[in-house]
Design a protein around this motif. Sequence first.
Motif, PDB file in Angstrom:
ATOM      1  N   GLY A 294       0.851  -1.194   0.000  1.00  0.00           N
ATOM      2  CA  GLY A 294       0.000   0.000   0.000  1.00  0.00           C
ATOM      3  C   GLY A 294       0.879   1.234   0.000  1.00  0.00           C
ATOM      4  N   PHE A 295       0.280   2.371  -0.283  1.00  0.00           N
ATOM      5  CA  PHE A 295       1.060   3.614  -0.334  1.00  0.00           C
ATOM      6  C   PHE A 295       1.559   4.006   1.058  1.00  0.00           C
ATOM      7  N   PRO A 296       2.542   4.890   1.111  1.00  0.00           N
ATOM      8  CA  PRO A 296       3.010   5.373   2.415  1.00  0.00           C
ATOM      9  C   PRO A 296       1.869   6.018   3.201  1.00  0.00           C
ATOM     10  N   ASN A 297       1.940   5.892   4.510  1.00  0.00           N
ATOM     11  CA  ASN A 297       0.993   6.544   5.423  1.00  0.00           C
ATOM     12  C   ASN A 297      -0.432   5.990   5.425  1.00  0.00           C
TER      13      ASN A 297
ATOM     14  N   GLY B 204      -1.128   3.311   6.907  1.00  0.00           N
ATOM     15  CA  GLY B 204      -1.268   2.703   8.235  1.00  0.00           C
ATOM     16  C   GLY B 204      -0.677   1.307   8.356  1.00  0.00           C
ATOM     17  N   LYS B 205       0.313   1.001   7.525  1.00  0.00           N
ATOM     18  CA  LYS B 205       0.883  -0.358   7.546  1.00  0.00           C
ATOM     19  C   LYS B 205       1.615  -0.634   8.867  1.00  0.00           C
ATOM     20  N   THR B 206       2.482   0.296   9.252  1.00  0.00           N
ATOM     21  CA  THR B 206       3.255   0.086  10.480  1.00  0.00           C
ATOM     22  C   THR B 206       2.323   0.008  11.693  1.00  0.00           C
TER      23      THR B 206
ATOM     24  N   ALA C 272     -10.811   3.333   9.886  1.00  0.00           N
ATOM     25  CA  ALA C 272     -12.278   3.299   9.916  1.00  0.00           C
ATOM     26  C   ALA C 272     -12.853   4.271  10.949  1.00  0.00           C
ATOM     27  N   ASP C 273     -12.025   4.738  11.870  1.00  0.00           N
ATOM     28  CA  ASP C 273     -12.527   5.675  12.890  1.00  0.00           C
ATOM     29  C   ASP C 273     -12.743   7.092  12.339  1.00  0.00           C
ATOM     30  N   LEU C 274     -12.107   7.394  11.224  1.00  0.00           N
ATOM     31  CA  LEU C 274     -12.270   8.750  10.661  1.00  0.00           C
ATOM     32  C   LEU C 274     -13.525   8.772   9.785  1.00  0.00           C
TER      33      LEU C 274
ATOM     34  N   SER D 275      -9.814  -0.200  12.233  1.00  0.00           N
ATOM     35  CA  SER D 275      -9.223   1.011  12.793  1.00  0.00           C
ATOM     36  C   SER D 275      -8.179   0.535  13.781  1.00  0.00           C
ATOM     37  N   ALA D 276      -6.952   0.862  13.489  1.00  0.00           N
ATOM     38  CA  ALA D 276      -5.881   0.431  14.392  1.00  0.00           C
ATOM     39  C   ALA D 276      -5.934   1.230  15.688  1.00  0.00           C
ATOM     40  N   THR D 277      -6.391   2.479  15.582  1.00  0.00           N
ATOM     41  CA  THR D 277      -6.400   3.306  16.789  1.00  0.00           C
ATOM     42  C   THR D 277      -7.562   2.922  17.717  1.00  0.00           C
TER      43      THR D 277
HETATM   44  N1  GTP Z   1      -7.166   7.819  12.704  1.00  0.00           N
HETATM   45  C1  GTP Z   1      -6.340   6.820  12.406  1.00  0.00           C
HETATM   46  N2  GTP Z   1      -5.067   7.072  12.062  1.00  0.00           N
HETATM   47  C2  GTP Z   1      -4.261   6.034  11.779  1.00  0.00           C
HETATM   48  C3  GTP Z   1      -4.721   4.693  11.829  1.00  0.00           C
HETATM   49  N3  GTP Z   1      -3.685   3.901  11.472  1.00  0.00           N
HETATM   50  C4  GTP Z   1      -2.638   4.705  11.212  1.00  0.00           C
HETATM   51  N4  GTP Z   1      -2.986   5.995  11.386  1.00  0.00           N
HETATM   52  C5  GTP Z   1      -2.116   7.160  11.218  1.00  0.00           C
HETATM   53  O1  GTP Z   1      -1.701   7.255   9.881  1.00  0.00           O
HETATM   54  C6  GTP Z   1      -0.383   7.730   9.786  1.00  0.00           C
HETATM   55  C7  GTP Z   1       0.469   6.755   8.983  1.00  0.00           C
HETATM   56  O2  GTP Z   1       0.523   5.508   9.658  1.00  0.00           O
HETATM   57  P1  GTP Z   1       1.728   4.483   9.465  1.00  0.00           P
HETATM   58  O3  GTP Z   1       1.352   3.274  10.211  1.00  0.00           O
HETATM   59  O4  GTP Z   1       3.011   5.142   9.792  1.00  0.00           O
HETATM   60  O5  GTP Z   1       1.641   4.279   7.896  1.00  0.00           O
HETATM   61  P2  GTP Z   1       2.580   3.409   6.943  1.00  0.00           P
HETATM   62  O6  GTP Z   1       1.728   2.898   5.874  1.00  0.00           O
HETATM   63  O7  GTP Z   1       3.343   2.441   7.762  1.00  0.00           O
HETATM   64  O8  GTP Z   1       3.550   4.513   6.380  1.00  0.00           O
HETATM   65  P3  GTP Z   1       5.045   4.290   5.788  1.00  0.00           P
HETATM   66  O9  GTP Z   1       5.869   3.797   6.933  1.00  0.00           O
HETATM   67  O10 GTP Z   1       5.418   5.657   5.330  1.00  0.00           O
HETATM   68  O11 GTP Z   1       4.899   3.282   4.691  1.00  0.00           O
HETATM   69  C8  GTP Z   1       0.089   7.897  11.210  1.00  0.00           C
HETATM   70  O12 GTP Z   1      -0.030   9.246  11.585  1.00  0.00           O
HETATM   71  C9  GTP Z   1      -0.844   7.031  12.019  1.00  0.00           C
HETATM   72  O13 GTP Z   1      -1.009   7.490  13.329  1.00  0.00           O
HETATM   73  C10 GTP Z   1      -6.070   4.474  12.216  1.00  0.00           C
HETATM   74  O14 GTP Z   1      -6.575   3.347  12.302  1.00  0.00           O
HETATM   75  N5  GTP Z   1      -6.836   5.571  12.488  1.00  0.00           N
END
Ligand code: GTP
Length: 352
Positions: free
Chosen positions: A181-184, A186-188, A295-297, A315-317
Amino acid sequence: MSGNPFRKMPEVPDPEELIDVAFRRAERAAEGTRKSFYGTRTPPEVRARSIEIARVNTACQLVQDRLWEIVRKTPNLDELHPFYRELADALAGIDRLKSSLADVHTVAKIARLIREEYTRKIKRARDPRTAAELRRQAFGRLASTIRRKVGDALRFLRKVQPKLVDLPAIDTEMFTVTLAGFPNVGKTTLMTVLTGSRPEIAPYPFTTKGIQVGYMERPYPVQMLDTPGLLERPEEERNPVERQAIAALKHVTDAVLFLIDPTGTCGYPVEEQLELLDRVRKEFDVPVYVVLTKADLRDLWEEPDLEGEPVYKVSATERTGLKELRELLNDLARGHYSGRDRGHDEGRDEER
Ligand SMILES: Nc1nc2c(ncn2[C@@H]2O[C@H](COP(=O)(O)OP(=O)(O)OP(=O)(O)O)[C@@H](O)[C@H]2O)c(=O)[nH]1
């Protein structure tokens, strides 16, 4: 097999350094032997023979041991798991690695032959001068063999060894899910909540961010991988080594979780994310499952049209939707282990 098979590969000496160390060690051995004769009435030619044999033995043995250690602690290149084979090939070239190791092996054997031949000859030397002359010959042959027959190989192995030792430790037997998936999107964050800890970051060749690795232990072992920045770009924009890094990843991937952020907060419109999903589907010949994140947004959420295919909304959060996703992973892992080895599966069931 588990872990990086190159992790034990020793540091490789530069040829001149190897020669230097061997001769310095030989001097120390000669000194020791000389001292052992202090206060004795040993005839000079007997002394000289012992001292020169100590020199030749020590130098040749050191070269033999150092070279042999390199061969012994480098994995058999014909038996590498395809994941590591691909990466080693991209980093160093399997053929060049093989021929270099063959040279190292040959010179280790030659060092032994020089030692045996000259020890025999020096034993028969009638006077100290002949003994010294024979030792000089042995040293000359040892040094020139190292320079001519293994110099290039050592310089090459010295250059690639740190990269090979640094390959990520991946369990090539474990059921493995790759996140895409694209950066950000929520993968990590998702990997952290599923595995209960922040993913470990291991270096991965040709990526600046490395590979992220996490594990779910129960009820079945699941390895999760994420390679930030590697899968996002279209095939044609990748250079050959990046392609090999992806090919390696495919060798260990049993399923892909493709994360889509339908809120757009990741900075990529949903259409673009769907295009990437298509590309990933075409690239990987394993099942790809779609996970909609954040999903929380609710206010920003715009559900993409996935033509009725099952999706996992999480929703991970707020920790919602995780149970279904865990069930999916457990089902896949169970299928993987039972298909491969029924006994293993039954063992798992008993453990629970
Ligand atoms: N509201 C909300 N924010 C989330 C959720 N999961 C991740 N985020 C936010 O989304 C942003 C990106 O999350 P990451 O987990 O770093 O995303 P990533 O895909 O791993 O990004 P890269 O490491 O750049 O590939 C962060 O600011 C997280 O806090 C979620 O379930 N709900």
